[in-house]
Design a protein around this motif. Structure first.
Motif, PDB file in Angstrom:
ATOM      1  N   ASP A 275      31.250  17.610  52.347  1.00 26.92           N
ATOM      2  CA  ASP A 275      30.088  16.974  51.733  1.00 26.92           C
ATOM      3  C   ASP A 275      30.481  15.545  51.383  1.00 26.92           C
ATOM      4  OD1 ASP A 275      27.900  16.147  50.343  1.00 26.92           O
ATOM      5  OD2 ASP A 275      27.811  17.882  49.003  1.00 26.92           O
ATOM      6  N   ASP A 276      30.151  14.627  52.281  1.00 27.26           N
ATOM      7  CA  ASP A 276      30.546  13.233  52.085  1.00 27.26           C
ATOM      8  C   ASP A 276      29.852  12.588  50.895  1.00 27.26           C
ATOM      9  OD1 ASP A 276      32.214  13.366  54.293  1.00 27.26           O
ATOM     10  OD2 ASP A 276      30.613  12.784  55.687  1.00 27.26           O
ATOM     11  N   ASN A 277      28.781  13.215  50.439  1.00 29.94           N
ATOM     12  CA  ASN A 277      28.020  12.641  49.324  1.00 29.94           C
ATOM     13  C   ASN A 277      28.488  13.145  47.960  1.00 29.94           C
ATOM     14  OD1 ASN A 277      26.278  11.102  50.978  1.00 29.94           O
ATOM     15  ND2 ASN A 277      25.033  12.922  51.401  1.00 29.94           N
ATOM     16  N   ILE A 278      29.545  13.938  47.924  1.00 24.79           N
ATOM     17  CA  ILE A 278      29.959  14.535  46.667  1.00 24.79           C
ATOM     18  C   ILE A 278      30.326  13.488  45.610  1.00 24.79           C
ATOM     19  CG2 ILE A 278      32.396  14.880  47.268  1.00 24.79           C
ATOM     20  CD1 ILE A 278      30.153  17.347  45.365  1.00 24.79           C
ATOM     21  N   PRO A 279      30.970  12.336  45.947  1.00 28.64           N
ATOM     22  CA  PRO A 279      31.228  11.327  44.905  1.00 28.64           C
ATOM     23  C   PRO A 279      29.933  10.760  44.328  1.00 28.64           C
ATOM     24  CG  PRO A 279      32.624  10.931  46.816  1.00 28.64           C
ATOM     25  CD  PRO A 279      31.603  11.941  47.229  1.00 28.64           C
ATOM     26  N   VAL A 280      28.942  10.572  45.195  1.00 31.17           N
ATOM     27  CA  VAL A 280      27.663  10.055  44.719  1.00 31.17           C
ATOM     28  C   VAL A 280      27.002  11.064  43.790  1.00 31.17           C
ATOM     29  CG1 VAL A 280      25.353   9.296  45.412  1.00 31.17           C
ATOM     30  CG2 VAL A 280      27.355   8.645  46.781  1.00 31.17           C
ATOM     31  N   LYS A 281      27.050  12.327  44.172  1.00 34.77           N
ATOM     32  CA  LYS A 281      26.449  13.378  43.344  1.00 34.77           C
ATOM     33  C   LYS A 281      27.152  13.474  41.991  1.00 34.77           C
ATOM     34  CE  LYS A 281      24.912  16.246  47.238  1.00 34.77           C
ATOM     35  NZ  LYS A 281      25.078  17.539  47.925  1.00 34.77           N
ATOM     36  N   SER A 334      24.508  20.087  36.293  1.00 38.65           N
ATOM     37  CA  SER A 334      23.848  19.009  37.023  1.00 38.65           C
ATOM     38  C   SER A 334      24.265  18.990  38.486  1.00 38.65           C
ATOM     39  CB  SER A 334      24.160  17.666  36.358  1.00 38.65           C
ATOM     40  OG  SER A 334      23.514  16.615  37.024  1.00 38.65           O
ATOM     41  N   LEU A 335      25.539  19.283  38.752  1.00 37.30           N
ATOM     42  CA  LEU A 335      26.031  19.343  40.139  1.00 37.30           C
ATOM     43  C   LEU A 335      25.550  20.606  40.861  1.00 37.30           C
ATOM     44  CD1 LEU A 335      29.731  18.131  39.717  1.00 37.30           C
ATOM     45  CD2 LEU A 335      27.967  17.013  41.096  1.00 37.30           C
ATOM     46  N   GLY A 336      25.301  21.677  40.093  1.00 36.60           N
ATOM     47  CA  GLY A 336      24.886  22.936  40.697  1.00 36.60           C
ATOM     48  C   GLY A 336      26.018  23.659  41.409  1.00 36.60           C
ATOM     49  N   VAL A 337      27.242  23.577  40.818  1.00 43.81           N
ATOM     50  CA  VAL A 337      28.399  24.264  41.410  1.00 43.81           C
ATOM     51  C   VAL A 337      28.843  25.389  40.477  1.00 43.81           C
ATOM     52  CG1 VAL A 337      29.188  22.254  42.707  1.00 43.81           C
ATOM     53  CG2 VAL A 337      29.995  22.598  40.360  1.00 43.81           C
ATOM     54  N   LYS A 338      29.509  26.383  41.049  1.00 42.12           N
ATOM     55  CA  LYS A 338      29.898  27.547  40.250  1.00 42.12           C
ATOM     56  C   LYS A 338      31.159  27.328  39.425  1.00 42.12           C
ATOM     57  CE  LYS A 338      31.916  29.637  44.427  1.00 42.12           C
ATOM     58  NZ  LYS A 338      31.877  30.818  45.315  1.00 42.12           N
ATOM     59  N   SER A 339      31.835  26.231  39.661  1.00 36.66           N
ATOM     60  CA  SER A 339      33.038  25.933  38.881  1.00 36.66           C
ATOM     61  C   SER A 339      33.276  24.439  38.909  1.00 36.66           C
ATOM     62  CB  SER A 339      34.248  26.665  39.460  1.00 36.66           C
ATOM     63  OG  SER A 339      35.436  26.272  38.810  1.00 36.66           O
ATOM     64  N   LEU A 340      33.812  23.921  37.803  1.00 46.49           N
ATOM     65  CA  LEU A 340      34.173  22.510  37.737  1.00 46.49           C
ATOM     66  C   LEU A 340      35.435  22.379  36.900  1.00 46.49           C
ATOM     67  CD1 LEU A 340      33.543  19.450  38.172  1.00 46.49           C
ATOM     68  CD2 LEU A 340      32.304  19.541  35.990  1.00 46.49           C
ATOM     69  N   GLY A 341      36.419  21.709  37.452  1.00 48.03           N
ATOM     70  CA  GLY A 341      37.650  21.451  36.714  1.00 48.03           C
ATOM     71  C   GLY A 341      37.734  20.001  36.302  1.00 48.03           C
ATOM     72  N   ILE A 342      38.106  19.760  35.060  1.00 45.70           N
ATOM     73  CA  ILE A 342      38.282  18.396  34.553  1.00 45.70           C
ATOM     74  C   ILE A 342      39.671  18.307  33.928  1.00 45.70           C
ATOM     75  CG2 ILE A 342      37.486  16.683  32.895  1.00 45.70           C
ATOM     76  CD1 ILE A 342      34.684  17.720  33.223  1.00 45.70           C
ATOM     77  N   GLU A 343      40.519  17.430  34.485  1.00 45.85           N
ATOM     78  CA  GLU A 343      41.890  17.257  34.005  1.00 45.85           C
ATOM     79  C   GLU A 343      42.220  15.786  33.902  1.00 45.85           C
ATOM     80  OE1 GLU A 343      44.847  20.169  35.868  1.00 45.85           O
ATOM     81  OE2 GLU A 343      43.321  19.960  37.425  1.00 45.85           O
ATOM     82  N   MET A 344      43.241  15.488  33.099  1.00 47.78           N
ATOM     83  CA  MET A 344      43.746  14.116  33.054  1.00 47.78           C
ATOM     84  C   MET A 344      44.409  13.776  34.375  1.00 47.78           C
ATOM     85  SD  MET A 344      45.258  13.709  29.172  1.00 47.78           S
ATOM     86  CE  MET A 344      46.038  15.320  29.110  1.00 47.78           C
ATOM     87  N   GLY A 345      44.206  12.553  34.827  1.00 54.27           N
ATOM     88  CA  GLY A 345      44.793  12.121  36.088  1.00 54.27           C
ATOM     89  C   GLY A 345      46.275  11.841  35.977  1.00 54.27           C
ATOM     90  N   ASP A 346      46.889  11.560  37.101  1.00 53.16           N
ATOM     91  CA  ASP A 346      48.327  11.290  37.133  1.00 53.16           C
ATOM     92  C   ASP A 346      48.658   9.894  36.619  1.00 53.16           C
ATOM     93  OD1 ASP A 346      48.596  13.787  38.327  1.00 53.16           O
ATOM     94  OD2 ASP A 346      48.356  12.952  40.343  1.00 53.16           O
ATOM     95  N   GLU A 347      47.671   9.005  36.592  1.00 48.38           N
ATOM     96  CA  GLU A 347      47.889   7.633  36.149  1.00 48.38           C
ATOM     97  C   GLU A 347      47.147   7.393  34.843  1.00 48.38           C
ATOM     98  OE1 GLU A 347      46.481   5.297  39.350  1.00 48.38           O
ATOM     99  OE2 GLU A 347      47.976   6.040  40.790  1.00 48.38           O
ATOM    100  N   ALA A 348      47.525   6.341  34.146  1.00 53.31           N
ATOM    101  CA  ALA A 348      46.873   6.014  32.874  1.00 53.31           C
ATOM    102  C   ALA A 348      45.388   5.730  33.084  1.00 53.31           C
ATOM    103  CB  ALA A 348      47.560   4.799  32.244  1.00 53.31           C
ATOM    104  N   ASN A 349      44.593   6.188  32.125  1.00 52.68           N
ATOM    105  CA  ASN A 349      43.149   5.919  32.121  1.00 52.68           C
ATOM    106  C   ASN A 349      42.439   6.501  33.349  1.00 52.68           C
ATOM    107  OD1 ASN A 349      40.925   4.763  30.722  1.00 52.68           O
ATOM    108  ND2 ASN A 349      40.853   3.096  32.220  1.00 52.68           N
ATOM    109  N   SER A 350      42.932   7.644  33.844  1.00 50.46           N
ATOM    110  CA  SER A 350      42.289   8.269  35.005  1.00 50.46           C
ATOM    111  C   SER A 350      41.949   9.726  34.699  1.00 50.46           C
ATOM    112  CB  SER A 350      43.184   8.186  36.244  1.00 50.46           C
ATOM    113  OG  SER A 350      44.369   8.957  36.057  1.00 50.46           O
TER     114      SER A 350
END
Length: 728
Positions: A275-281, A334-350
């Motif tokens: 799904d190439d539009n996933i970042p936009v969504k 809002s995305l309409g997905v059955k799971s969503l993971g949110i974690e701190m990134g590997d770099e600062a402020n990500s």
């Protein structure tokens, strides 16, 4: 001679053709130098040379090695060539300018056999220490003759004594010079080295006055040619058999492994619907829930794995990570997905967002273990297995030996049992039955039965009362192993296996459903697990505990404290995750092998992964187990002995001869060698080996005095198990 395996030592076996020869070893830090010499001082009385040599040893402590029993009794002759390896090990613990010198001098003897025969006759009549002086020995024989009339006794006949008497004999002298301020510490190692050769006889150290080690003094210390060969001239080394990975490489084990891996099914992968539009969504969803004002991500990057799309982006200006984390369920809706993971990134402020694909690829066990990366990992990790692939399809490998114990949780359909089967199968594929024993406890009676045909497993335990006894026996085995470690002056199974020809197996005990076991057995099983959790690491005993119901009343704080590494699949709610991990996880697991691990020392607190499967087809999987089980046939027929169904301990392959001996002892309470040899109808040397095995197992206590022989010390409960058996 440096610390590398040499094809030829300076100490050549050709020396045994000489009537007089010597071998010298000088051991310094990380180096062993040896040389042969002819002790000229034996042939001429050169006092000037003698005094010069003595002056070189003024700073040394001197010790002489001598036999502890009459000279006709033999040492162990099965350790061909290991003496040099023991000296190499000694060099590794030396420091600075410390030095240990060992001088062996041998002179061939031609007039010793008649005396040896007479002494042996006296020994067989009950005289444990017959004198080598004829007159004294005759007086001893008369005395023992009178004693035998009152209380008849005799000592067992030994084939090994006869072999020594028939062999060529050499009188010997062994002087050890130690230059070190920690002499006693080094002596502990040296004495342990000589104890390895204990059999009917032994070698021990005695302190002596400083004197020229090259000067031979006549004595009645006799070694046979076979004993000298075993000590100095054999060609075996410990390094040839210590490490499993080295043995595999040298003996074609990798080829065998590759052939077995080929038995694993190949799984055809479906194409992932991108799904190439996933970042936009995602940007639109963040705007909708009030995280950003414009539907735009900054510095975003996209990675796709078998199950997930990972989007990494900057945390929006004037927002914190916790602001986004609180809106997780709103973003997911809002995305309409059955799971969503949110974690701190590997770099600062990500920040990282994990979004599952509409369709997921399966990961096969074959593809993750038939890789060079796994082979490399396995070289330094004895009980290696593959957890699966991370979010971007990097393989994750762990070592059960380093984990020590592992907790695996997951509800029905989450992928827990599939993961467990992949783990067990990997251990079966990468280890022989001589290296690894699997103890499988299956309360459901259907989950682990496919492993019954494998030589690593003698029986899958389904009776819960027997399972309790299994854990008791595991604790007893752990304590027995620590006793052996102490006797061998080592601290772990690795050290023991380096020093002994008979290797200890690693033991892995798997409980498929701990909650069911706990409901039947209760707190007793928890006590056993606590003891194993605290001490079993060095003993090579490891636990894998699985459960669908990780509630706090089942997985108590004591269990969690002793099993700190955990893997979980979908559990439905964060309360269960908190029981396992101590806190909730940052995403919702979606089942079918979607898992998370929390491993001590791992770079991430929580690592999400997709676990491998053997096959998506149940029939194909069962056919694989049948083929793999058949592949072991004929590899080691001695391990296919019949298992006594009345066995109540944990599962392992029984030696039928040893079992017969246990049965006879249990039914008669007799431990005299003559009686047991007649009942068993075996050679005395074979019986001696079996009795030594019973000493190791804690059945018998061997007294130093041969007249006392062996004492039965095993508990009544163990004796009852064998007493009920029909004597064969």
């Amino acid at each position: 001679m440096f610390l590398t395996k040499q094809k030829e030592d300076v100490a050549s076996i050709e020396l045994l053709g000489s009537d007089l020869f010597g071998v010298e070893y000088n051991i310094i830090k990380d180096e062993v130098k040896d040389k042969q010499f002819i002790p000229n001082l034996l042939l001429n009385n050169n006092h000037a040379s003698r005094n010069a040599i003595e002056n070189d040893f003024n700073n040394f402590n001197a010790f002489e090695v001598s036999l502890v029993q009459p000279f006709f009794l033999p040492l162990k002759t099965s350790l061909n060539g290991l003496y040099k390896d023991y000296l190499i090990d000694l060099s590794k613990i030396l420091k600075g300018d410390e030095l240990v010198s060992v001088f062996w001098i041998f002179q061939k003897r031609g007039n010793w056999k008649e005396k040896a025969v007479d002494m042996y006759k006296s020994y067989l009549s009950g005289n444990e220490t017959p004198s080598d002086i004829n007159l004294l020995r005759k007086l001893e024989d008369k005395l023992f003759g009178l004693i035998n009339k009152i209380s008849p006794s005799s000592t067992e006949y030994c084939d090994d004594v006869e072999k020594k008497i028939l062999d060529d004999g050499y009188s010997f002298q062994c002087i050890i010079e130690v230059k070190s301020e920690r002499c006693e510490e080094l002596l502990d190692y040296i004495e342990g080295m000589y104890e390895e050769y204990d059999f009917y006889n032994g070698l021990r150290l005695e302190s002596i006055k400083k004197r020229n080690p090259y000067v031979y003094q006549k004595n009645n210390q006799i070694l046979s040619q076979s004993e000298i060969t075993s000590l100095l001239f054999g060609n075996k080394t410990k390094n040839e058999v210590v490490e499993w990975s080295e043995v595999k490489e040298n003996n074609g084990g990798e080829n065998i492994l590759r052939e077995k891996v080929k038995l694993l099914p190949v799984i055809k992968k479906d194409e992932i619907e991108k799904d190439d539009n996933i970042p936009v969504k995602l940007a639109e969803a963040l705007k909708r829930v009030g995280i950003i004002n414009q539907a735009r991500l900054y510095n975003e990057s996209i990675n796709m794995g078998s199950r997930l799309t990972i989007i990494k982006a900057d945390i929006p200006t004037n927002k914190n990570f916790s602001d986004i984390e609180k809106k997780k369920r709103d973003i997911q809706a809002s995305l309409g997905v059955k799971s969503l993971g949110i974690e701190m990134g590997d770099e600062a402020n990500s920040i990282k967002y994990s979004i599952p694909h509409k369709n997921q690829q399966l990961i096969s066990l074959r593809e993750v273990i038939d890789q060079d990366s796994f082979k490399e990992f396995r070289k330094d990790n004895f009980l290696a297995f593959c957890v699966g692939k991370d979010e971007i399809d990097n393989c994750i490998y762990l070592d059960l030996k380093k984990l020590v114990h592992l907790l695996i949780c997951g509800t029905t359909g989450s992928g827990k049992s599939v993961f467990l089967n992949s783990l067990i199968t990997t251990l079966l594929l990468t280890h022989t039955q001589n290296e690894l024993e699997l103890i499988l406890i299956d309360p459901k009676q259907v989950e682990l039965q496919q492993y019954q045909p494998f030589p690593h497993v003698s029986k899958v335990i389904t009776d819960m009362e027997r399972a309790e006894k299994t854990f008791k026996d595991l604790v007893d085995e752990m304590e027995r192993r620590y006793t052996l470690f102490k006797e061998n002056k080592v601290k772990s199974i690795e050290g023991y296996n380096q020093k002994n020809k008979e290797k200890m197996k690693f033991k892995v005990c798997v409980i498929e459903e701990y909650a069911d076991l706990f409901s039947v057995v209760g707190k007793k099983i928890e006590e056993y697990i606590m003891r194993l959790g605290q001490k079993s690491r060095a003993a090579g005993i490891h636990l894998i505990i699985c459960t669908q119901r990780p509630s706090s009343n089942i997985l108590s704080s004591n269990i969690q404290a002793n099993i700190q590494n955990a893997i979980s699949f979908n559990l439905g709610n964060n309360t269960n995750y908190r029981t396992i991990f101590g806190k909730g996880i940052p995403y919702e697991l979606i089942g079918r092998g979607d898992g998370v691990m929390r491993i001590e020392g791992y770079e991430k607190e929580f690592q999400r992964f997709q676990s491998p499967i053997i096959s998506a087809n149940e029939i194909e999987e069962s056919e694989f187990y049948e083929r793999l089980g058949n592949s072991y046939e004929g590899e080691n027929d001695s391990l296919k002995d019949i298992i006594n169904e009345k066995e109540t301990g944990y599962s392992y392959i029984k030696d039928p001869t040893l079992e017969k001996l246990k049965t006879i002892i249990s039914n008669t309470k007799k431990t005299k060698m003559d009686f047991l040899r007649e009942e068993m109808n075996i050679k005395m040397s074979t019986l001696s080996e079996l009795m030594n095995e019973l000493v190791k197992e804690g059945w018998l206590l061997k007294h130093k005095s041969r007249s006392k022989g062996y004492e039965l010390v095993v508990g009544d409960n163990t004796l009852k198990e064998y007493f009920s058996k029909e004597s064969v």
